[in-house]
Design a protein around this motif. Structure first.
Motif, PDB file in Angstrom:
ATOM      1  N   LEU A   1       0.815  -1.204   0.000  1.00 32.87           N
ATOM      2  CA  LEU A   1       0.000   0.000   0.000  1.00 32.87           C
ATOM      3  C   LEU A   1       0.852   1.258   0.000  1.00 32.87           C
ATOM      4  O   LEU A   1       1.851   1.342   0.709  1.00 32.87           O
ATOM      5  CB  LEU A   1      -0.925   0.008   1.224  1.00 32.87           C
ATOM      6  N   PHE A   2       0.416   2.219  -0.789  1.00 33.31           N
ATOM      7  CA  PHE A   2       1.088   3.512  -0.907  1.00 33.31           C
ATOM      8  C   PHE A   2       0.097   4.601  -0.522  1.00 33.31           C
ATOM      9  O   PHE A   2      -1.014   4.665  -1.067  1.00 33.31           O
ATOM     10  CB  PHE A   2       1.560   3.712  -2.351  1.00 33.31           C
TER      11      PHE A   2
ATOM     12  N   ILE B   1       0.523  -2.014  -7.023  1.00 31.84           N
ATOM     13  CA  ILE B   1       0.594  -1.197  -5.810  1.00 31.84           C
ATOM     14  C   ILE B   1      -0.767  -0.583  -5.515  1.00 31.84           C
ATOM     15  O   ILE B   1      -1.350   0.101  -6.358  1.00 31.84           O
ATOM     16  CB  ILE B   1       1.661  -0.091  -5.951  1.00 31.84           C
ATOM     17  N   GLY B   2      -1.279  -0.827  -4.303  1.00 34.43           N
ATOM     18  CA  GLY B   2      -2.544  -0.231  -3.896  1.00 34.43           C
ATOM     19  C   GLY B   2      -2.333   1.186  -3.398  1.00 34.43           C
ATOM     20  O   GLY B   2      -1.327   1.496  -2.760  1.00 34.43           O
ATOM     21  N   VAL B   3      -3.307   2.059  -3.690  1.00 38.71           N
ATOM     22  CA  VAL B   3      -3.216   3.463  -3.279  1.00 38.71           C
ATOM     23  C   VAL B   3      -4.319   3.763  -2.272  1.00 38.71           C
ATOM     24  O   VAL B   3      -5.489   3.484  -2.503  1.00 38.71           O
ATOM     25  CB  VAL B   3      -3.332   4.413  -4.483  1.00 38.71           C
ATOM     26  N   ILE B   4      -3.925   4.354  -1.138  1.00 36.46           N
ATOM     27  CA  ILE B   4      -4.847   4.669  -0.049  1.00 36.46           C
ATOM     28  C   ILE B   4      -5.574   5.983  -0.321  1.00 36.46           C
ATOM     29  O   ILE B   4      -4.995   6.944  -0.821  1.00 36.46           O
ATOM     30  CB  ILE B   4      -4.072   4.742   1.280  1.00 36.46           C
TER      31      ILE B   4
ATOM     32  N   PRO C   1      -9.216   2.312  -5.491  1.00 36.97           N
ATOM     33  CA  PRO C   1      -8.514   2.766  -4.287  1.00 36.97           C
ATOM     34  C   PRO C   1      -8.721   1.823  -3.103  1.00 36.97           C
ATOM     35  O   PRO C   1      -9.685   1.047  -3.063  1.00 36.97           O
ATOM     36  CB  PRO C   1      -9.154   4.124  -4.002  1.00 36.97           C
ATOM     37  N   VAL C   2      -7.827   1.907  -2.147  1.00 40.03           N
ATOM     38  CA  VAL C   2      -7.996   1.266  -0.842  1.00 40.03           C
ATOM     39  C   VAL C   2      -8.466   2.365   0.104  1.00 40.03           C
ATOM     40  O   VAL C   2      -7.743   3.342   0.329  1.00 40.03           O
ATOM     41  CB  VAL C   2      -6.668   0.653  -0.336  1.00 40.03           C
TER      42      VAL C   2
ATOM     43  N   ARG D   1     -16.069  -1.312  -6.265  1.00 38.64           N
ATOM     44  CA  ARG D   1     -15.235  -0.173  -6.644  1.00 38.64           C
ATOM     45  C   ARG D   1     -14.030   0.005  -5.726  1.00 38.64           C
ATOM     46  O   ARG D   1     -13.290   0.967  -5.857  1.00 38.64           O
ATOM     47  CB  ARG D   1     -16.076   1.105  -6.659  1.00 38.64           C
ATOM     48  N   LEU D   2     -13.863  -0.928  -4.781  1.00 41.41           N
ATOM     49  CA  LEU D   2     -12.770  -0.829  -3.813  1.00 41.41           C
ATOM     50  C   LEU D   2     -11.782  -1.966  -3.989  1.00 41.41           C
ATOM     51  O   LEU D   2     -12.170  -3.100  -4.268  1.00 41.41           O
ATOM     52  CB  LEU D   2     -13.314  -0.886  -2.378  1.00 41.41           C
ATOM     53  N   ARG D   3     -10.511  -1.648  -3.776  1.00 41.25           N
ATOM     54  CA  ARG D   3      -9.501  -2.705  -3.689  1.00 41.25           C
ATOM     55  C   ARG D   3      -9.421  -3.246  -2.256  1.00 41.25           C
ATOM     56  O   ARG D   3      -8.993  -4.365  -2.028  1.00 41.25           O
ATOM     57  CB  ARG D   3      -8.146  -2.164  -4.128  1.00 41.25           C
ATOM     58  N   GLY D   4      -9.848  -2.421  -1.315  1.00 41.12           N
ATOM     59  CA  GLY D   4      -9.876  -2.822   0.083  1.00 41.12           C
ATOM     60  C   GLY D   4     -10.412  -1.692   0.928  1.00 41.12           C
ATOM     61  O   GLY D   4     -10.617  -0.565   0.447  1.00 41.12           O
TER      62      GLY D   4
END
Length: 204
Positions: A27-28, A59-62, A89-90, A120-123
């Motif tokens: 996560l970034f 890479i996941g983005v917060i 997005p996360v 619509r969410l990665r997490g």
């Protein structure tokens, strides 16, 4: 060395990600991590556009939503963020966070999140109250919301139906949809049972 902050951050993040063997969860957190920090808007932010282009796709983005502490999350906003970042997005959800003001403790249900958000969410990460015991209702009602979202994914005809009720009203207008009030009542029943169970333990 780098022409912009975004390119510098993306370069370092990509290198670390590859050095670690491209883990499944990496996560970034960007400098612009909510709409209110973007100039002039998420979709027109040069910073976010660069990250979307430069960050490796794994890479996941917060993202925290419209604000650092967002009262509502909508599908429209998430679509905008996904478009600029080129990935879902996360969500780092600060709805219950009180580390910035420990006099504030939110004991209400998980609310203000539109139905049909999960695709619509990665997490989703929930930033809790600093007081451990005060997180029973937040986590319990988040679980109820999550189960409702799973049912929506299983029945896509009902997914994505945004209404005032789904965004926080106490009544549920769609059978099987998430009701914050019902989730709160279930959480309170289980919390009382848990308190009573602990009270009977030796030494309590």
């Amino acid at each position: 060395v780098f022409p912009s902050l975004a390119q510098a951050q993306a370069s370092v993040a990509n290198e670390v990600y590859q050095e670690l063997g491209q883990p499944s969860i990496f996560l970034f957190c960007p400098t612009e991590y909510c709409s209110s920090l973007c100039s002039p808007s998420p979709s027109k932010s040069c910073y976010l556009l660069t990250l979307g282009q430069e960050l490796l796709p794994g890479i996941g983005v917060i993202w925290t939503g419209p604000k650092v502490v967002s009262q509502e999350l909508s599908a429209t906003l998430l679509e905008e963020v996904e478009g600029v970042l080129r990935r879902r997005p996360v969500i780092w959800d600060n709805l219950y966070a009180n580390d910035y003001d420990c006099r504030r403790v939110f004991l209400g249900p998980y609310t203000g999140r539109a139905p049909g958000l999960m695709p619509r969410l990665r997490g989703l990460l929930l930033n809790p109250n600093c007081e451990l015991q005060a997180n029973f209702i937040p986590i319990h009602t988040l679980g109820s919301w999550f189960q409702s979202e799973l049912r929506s994914c299983a029945h896509p005809d009902h997914a994505g139906m945004e209404s005032a009720a789904a965004l926080g009203d106490s009544q549920s207008t769609q059978e099987g949809s998430y009701s914050p009030q019902e989730a709160l009542e279930l959480a309170l029943l289980d919390w009382v049972a848990e308190i009573n169970r602990q009270a009977l333990e030796p030494g309590r």
